[in-house]
Structure formats: C-alpha cells, structure tokens
Scaffold this motif. Structure first.
Motif, PDB file in Angstrom:
ATOM      1  N   ARG A  50       0.828  -1.209   0.000  1.00  0.00           N
ATOM      2  CA  ARG A  50       0.000   0.000   0.000  1.00  0.00           C
ATOM      3  C   ARG A  50       0.866   1.264   0.000  1.00  0.00           C
ATOM      4  NH1 ARG A  50      -5.430   1.047   3.473  1.00  0.00           N
ATOM      5  NH2 ARG A  50      -5.797   3.115   2.681  1.00  0.00           N
ATOM      6  N   THR A  51       1.918   1.261   0.795  1.00  0.00           N
ATOM      7  CA  THR A  51       2.818   2.412   0.862  1.00  0.00           C
ATOM      8  C   THR A  51       3.491   2.660  -0.483  1.00  0.00           C
ATOM      9  OG1 THR A  51       3.199   2.043   3.216  1.00  0.00           O
ATOM     10  CG2 THR A  51       4.832   3.383   2.061  1.00  0.00           C
ATOM     11  N   LEU A  52       3.770   1.572  -1.218  1.00  0.00           N
ATOM     12  CA  LEU A  52       4.421   1.693  -2.513  1.00  0.00           C
ATOM     13  C   LEU A  52       3.414   1.884  -3.653  1.00  0.00           C
ATOM     14  CD1 LEU A  52       7.188  -1.012  -2.087  1.00  0.00           C
ATOM     15  CD2 LEU A  52       7.446   1.478  -1.944  1.00  0.00           C
ATOM     16  N   GLY A  53       2.126   1.987  -3.312  1.00  0.00           N
ATOM     17  CA  GLY A  53       1.100   2.208  -4.318  1.00  0.00           C
ATOM     18  C   GLY A  53       0.869   1.002  -5.212  1.00  0.00           C
ATOM     19  N   SER A  54       1.057  -0.184  -4.654  1.00  0.00           N
ATOM     20  CA  SER A  54       0.930  -1.423  -5.416  1.00  0.00           C
ATOM     21  C   SER A  54       0.057  -2.412  -4.669  1.00  0.00           C
ATOM     22  CB  SER A  54       2.315  -2.045  -5.636  1.00  0.00           C
ATOM     23  OG  SER A  54       3.145  -1.182  -6.360  1.00  0.00           O
ATOM     24  N   THR A  55      -0.121  -3.576  -5.280  1.00  0.00           N
ATOM     25  CA  THR A  55      -0.800  -4.677  -4.606  1.00  0.00           C
ATOM     26  C   THR A  55       0.244  -5.654  -4.082  1.00  0.00           C
ATOM     27  OG1 THR A  55      -0.937  -6.058  -6.590  1.00  0.00           O
ATOM     28  CG2 THR A  55      -2.766  -4.511  -6.197  1.00  0.00           C
ATOM     29  N   ILE A  56      -0.163  -6.510  -3.184  1.00  0.00           N
ATOM     30  CA  ILE A  56       0.753  -7.529  -2.659  1.00  0.00           C
ATOM     31  C   ILE A  56       1.311  -8.362  -3.810  1.00  0.00           C
ATOM     32  CG2 ILE A  56       0.891  -9.643  -1.269  1.00  0.00           C
ATOM     33  CD1 ILE A  56      -1.055  -8.319   0.701  1.00  0.00           C
TER      34      ILE A  56
END
Length: 68
Positions: A50-56
C-alpha cells in the motif's frame, strides 16, 4: 520469494529508512525483504504494498518450489 520492493521503492523516491518508518519496521527488515530473505506477515506485506502504491501480488511473488 522474489520481491520488487527495491524497484518500487526507488520509483516512489523512498530510502530504505523512509519506507521502514512508514510501515513501522526497522531498516534492516526492509533490507532482508528486498533480498528475499524474510517472509513478511500478511499485515506487513499489505502495508509495504500500500505504501508503494501497489498490490501484494505486484510486490511479492513466489516460485513454485517456494510453495512446496
């Protein structure tokens, strides 16, 4: 386990220390995650993604032998 943390972190402009502070871990944890030497909890994986603006799924991937 493979991760794209280093790539996504650099794209977001975060240092290892900054990412660690944002997700509530020590910088060493980010180092181990980036090297694939630490399997994060689901909660930590979610926070990092989430912090990196991505999904797991975009951040972490497993090889078939990792799942055996």
């Amino acid at each position: 386990m493979k991760t794209r943390i280093r790539e996504l972190r650099a794209r977001a402009g975060f240092t290892q220390e900054e990412l660690a502070q944002k997700v509530g871990v020590r910088r060493e944890t980010i180092v181990f995650l980036e090297k694939g030497k630490y399997n994060p909890s689901l909660k930590l994986a979610y926070k990092v993604a989430r912090t990196l603006g991505s999904t797991i799924e975009e951040v972490f991937s497993f090889e078939d032998e990792d799942l055996a």
